[in-house]
Design an enzyme around this catalytic site. Structure first.
Site, PDB file in Angstrom:
ATOM      1  N   TYR A   1       0.829  -1.208   0.000  1.00  0.00           N
ATOM      2  CA  TYR A   1       0.000   0.000   0.000  1.00  0.00           C
ATOM      3  C   TYR A   1       0.859   1.251   0.000  1.00  0.00           C
ATOM      4  O   TYR A   1       2.075   1.199   0.208  1.00  0.00           O
ATOM      5  CB  TYR A   1      -0.926   0.004   1.213  1.00  0.00           C
TER       6      TYR A   1
ATOM      7  N   LYS B   1       6.529  -1.987   1.820  1.00  0.00           N
ATOM      8  CA  LYS B   1       5.366  -1.362   2.470  1.00  0.00           C
ATOM      9  C   LYS B   1       4.178  -2.318   2.388  1.00  0.00           C
ATOM     10  O   LYS B   1       3.218  -2.130   1.631  1.00  0.00           O
ATOM     11  CB  LYS B   1       5.045  -0.002   1.849  1.00  0.00           C
TER      12      LYS B   1
ATOM     13  N   GLU C   1      12.937   2.551  13.825  1.00  0.00           N
ATOM     14  CA  GLU C   1      12.020   3.599  13.377  1.00  0.00           C
ATOM     15  C   GLU C   1      10.776   3.573  14.248  1.00  0.00           C
ATOM     16  O   GLU C   1      10.633   2.721  15.131  1.00  0.00           O
ATOM     17  CB  GLU C   1      11.656   3.407  11.905  1.00  0.00           C
TER      18      GLU C   1
ATOM     19  N   LEU D   1      11.444   1.219   6.741  1.00  0.00           N
ATOM     20  CA  LEU D   1      10.843   1.675   5.492  1.00  0.00           C
ATOM     21  C   LEU D   1      11.584   2.921   5.022  1.00  0.00           C
ATOM     22  O   LEU D   1      11.814   3.847   5.805  1.00  0.00           O
ATOM     23  CB  LEU D   1       9.361   2.004   5.690  1.00  0.00           C
TER      24      LEU D   1
END
Length: 284
Positions: free
Chosen positions: A32, A146, A178, A202
């Site tokens: 996505y 993702k 993260e 990511l």
């Protein structure tokens, strides 16, 4: 927002339905993107769509659309919903097939879905900063994709919510990776540091914009792993994401981050980021 995309068609959102055996629903077998819209214009759309293509290819989904076709579809959806300030959510799954763990042997058509949402800028939080918690990173080892598989992210975000915090800062042992839905940055002696873009995080589109702004404005940058000790001793801490922009972090696990106030480098990057938004999308 009244309209949505189902495959190549823009239809009433209330009519958008996917099959119960869609592999996205049953396995999280898809990817996505979320694209920000300011003043009715998509921000960094090409970068998001390129990542969408890369994520799809990483799990063996061949997109039946070019980036140009996706851009046109999303532009039409945005216009149809008269979206001025918000987000466009876009996902693709492997498609519909009888439930079986291996990929279907017969050819199936991927399922594309997109819809829009009105989302304002978090101006108050951008001014004052947000609080966070620390949590062990329990995600898989391909965080660069993702993927729709977000359960570990959700558990981290829920833990933060239960503590009344904006975000969970994740770490693998002593190494900070993260946030649950953001990239994390620290500032020490004027140098901005953030985890290198590898399989453990990511590669954020907002992160890349920030790094580019740093380079163009003589702000020192290091893309490298930093530790929990370095996080605790940082002069400034901030996070970045599509909807949070450049967000100051003023507290981590109940302790001040830096001096507990948004710092000067963070403020400068907020200013530069707004300038970049306005360059691409017009005045805010």
């Amino acid at each position: 927002m009244k309209f949505a995309i189902l495959n190549s068609q823009i239809i009433e959102r209330s009519e958008a339905r996917v099959d119960v055996e869609d592999r996205g629903y049953q396995f999280g077998d898809g990817v996505y993107e979320v694209i920000r819209v300011y003043n009715g214009r998509m921000f960094t759309a090409n970068e998001h769509l390129n990542r969408f293509v890369k994520s799809s290819a990483s799990i063996g989904i061949t997109l039946p659309y070019t980036i140009e076709q996706l851009t046109q579809l999303l532009e039409e959806l945005k216009e149809k919903n008269n979206l001025q300030l918000g987000t466009i959510y876009l996902q693709i799954t492997r498609g519909v097939a009888p439930r079986n763990h291996p990929f279907p042997t017969e050819e199936i058509v991927p399922t594309l879905v997109a819809y829009t949402k009105e989302v304002g800028r978090p101006v108050e939080s951008l001014a004052t900063g947000v609080t966070t918690i620390l949590t062990e990173d329990i995600r898989w080892l391909r965080c660069d994709i993702k993927s729709l598989n977000l359960l570990a992210n959700l558990l981290a975000k829920q833990k933060a919510a239960e503590e009344g915090c904006f975000e969970a800062i994740q770490h693998r042992g002593q190494d900070v990776t993260e946030g649950s839905s953001s990239n994390i940055f620290i500032v020490k002696n004027g140098t901005v540091m953030t985890h290198q873009s590898d399989n453990l995080i990511l590669k954020g589109i907002t992160k890349d914009v920030i790094l580019d702004l740093c380079l163009k404005n003589n702000i020192r940058v290091q893309e490298r792993t930093f530790t929990l000790d370095e996080l605790a001793q940082a002069d400034e801490v901030f996070l970045a994401s599509t909807t949070a922009e450049v967000m100051p972090i003023i507290e981590i696990d109940g302790k001040k981050a830096g001096d507990g106030q948004p710092g000067p480098v963070t403020r400068k990057l907020q200013e530069l980021f707004v300038q970049e938004i306005e360059r691409q999308c017009g005045n805010l």
